[in-house]
Design an enzyme around this catalytic site. Structure first.
Site, PDB file in Angstrom:
ATOM      1  N   SER A 142       0.841  -1.209   0.000  1.00 23.42           N
ATOM      2  CA  SER A 142       0.000   0.000   0.000  1.00 23.42           C
ATOM      3  C   SER A 142       0.867   1.246   0.000  1.00 23.42           C
ATOM      4  O   SER A 142       1.961   1.240   0.593  1.00 23.42           O
ATOM      5  CB  SER A 142      -0.890   0.021   1.246  1.00 23.42           C
ATOM      6  OG  SER A 142      -1.565   1.267   1.332  1.00 23.42           O
ATOM      7  N   TYR A 155      -2.834  -0.765  10.094  1.00 24.56           N
ATOM      8  CA  TYR A 155      -2.747  -1.073   8.656  1.00 24.56           C
ATOM      9  C   TYR A 155      -1.396  -0.638   8.100  1.00 24.56           C
ATOM     10  O   TYR A 155      -0.710  -1.396   7.408  1.00 24.56           O
ATOM     11  CB  TYR A 155      -3.899  -0.353   7.962  1.00 24.56           C
ATOM     12  CG  TYR A 155      -4.040  -0.601   6.480  1.00 24.56           C
ATOM     13  CD1 TYR A 155      -4.719  -1.720   6.002  1.00 24.56           C
ATOM     14  CD2 TYR A 155      -3.529   0.298   5.546  1.00 24.56           C
ATOM     15  CE1 TYR A 155      -4.874  -1.931   4.639  1.00 24.56           C
ATOM     16  CE2 TYR A 155      -3.681   0.090   4.188  1.00 24.56           C
ATOM     17  CZ  TYR A 155      -4.355  -1.021   3.733  1.00 24.56           C
ATOM     18  OH  TYR A 155      -4.516  -1.226   2.391  1.00 24.56           O
TER      19      TYR A 155
END
Ligand SMILES: NC(=O)c1ccc[n+]([C@@H]2O[C@H](COP(=O)([O-])OP(=O)(O)OC[C@H]3O[C@@H](n4cnc5c(N)ncnc54)[C@H](OP(=O)(O)O)[C@@H]3O)[C@@H](O)[C@H]2O)c1
Length: 251
Positions: A142, A155
């Protein structure tokens, strides 16, 4: 180029979103695709959708965070498909909350799903690839591992560790004929980002911030995946390919 006929790909988290687009793209290149998610009914619907496009797809419901169940499911399907050439380790979860009130159990849950579970299943599948001397492993990273953003502390920690894991695995698995890479998506319109694309203020900010001026589409990730999954990417390993419309390369 990029013909995947005769190859088998397992795509975790592929009942919708990026994973489903990835399964479609790999299937169109000729691969047999094994799709995965936790809900057998939703997964079967996705399989039927792929089959209606002439793609050979198998549905393999399991929860990646239940390692024993995941390993058992993969072993079971391996008896039918005989091998897994490509792993797209893509299933992931999010939890949005301010750092100062972020509950520890949620931190551990998100890190386990986005990192530990992927390590465990990926390693299991890598053993089979090692025995056959060939494999393509691609993780979903990401851009949040590259650029800070508020309220997604677990995350971000997991995805940043995932980017490191890619380099470590690439170094260790090269001698087994296995390449290991990641794709780091920018903002892609999926269920995971519903809260954000439902927010007109966020979308206005994003469209201004991203040089290509738009939300990404799951197919944008799938296109990059086809390259990394193909034999032709044989000299590419240990890399994180950022697919974000230029967001992380500009101020
Ligand atoms: N969308 C973005 O902007 C973006 C940006 C950067 C990175 N990513 C990453 O891209 C990946 C895919 O995200 P997405 O946007 O496509 O998300 P999504 O639309 O929410 O899809 C997630 C998929 O994973 C499955 N899944 C979730 N938890 C699972 C578990 N424990 N075991 C097995 N399957 C599970 C879901 O099915 P079930 O719920 O039925 O299990 C679904 O098929 C994730 O790793 C995410 O972190 C996304």
């Amino acid at each position: 180029m990029f013909d995947l006929s005769g190859q088998v790909a397992l795509i975790t988290g592929s009942s919708r979103g990026i994973g489903l687009a990835a399964a479609q793209a790999l299937g169109r290149q000729g691969a047999t695709v094994i799709i995965n998610g936790r809900d057998p009914a939703v997964l079967e619907q996705a399989r039927e959708g792929l089959a209606s496009q002439g793609i050979h797809a198998l549905a393999l419901p399991f929860d990646i965070t239940d390692i024993d169940q995941a390993v058992q499911a993969v072993d079971e399907v391996s008896k039918t498909v005989e091998k897994i050439d490509i792993l797209f380790s893509n299933a992931g979860v999010q939890h949005r909350e301010k750092l100062l009130t972020f509950p520890l159990p949620d931190f551990e849950r998100v890190v386990f799903a986005n990192l530990t579970a992927q390590w465990a299943l990926g390693r299991h599948i890598a053993r089979g690839m090692d025995a056959r001397g060939y494999g393509r492993i691609i993780f979903t990273g990401s851009i949040t591992a590259l650029l800070g953003r508020r309220e997604i502390t677990a995350y971000t920690a997991a995805k940043a560790a995932m980017h490191g894991l890619v380099r470590q695995w690439a170094a260790e698995l090269a001698e087994s004929g296995i390449t290991v890479n990641a794709i780091a998506p920018g903002y892609i319109k999926t269920e995971l980002t519903t809260k954000l694309w439902n927010d007109p203020e966020f979308t206005a900010w994003l469209e201004n911030r991203v040089p290509l001026k738009k939300w990404g589409d799951p197919d944008d990730i799938a296109a990059a995946l086809v390259f990394l999954a193909a034999r032709e990417s044989r000299f590419v390993t240990g890399q994180v390919l950022v697919v974000d419309g230029g967001m992380s390369s500009s101020m």
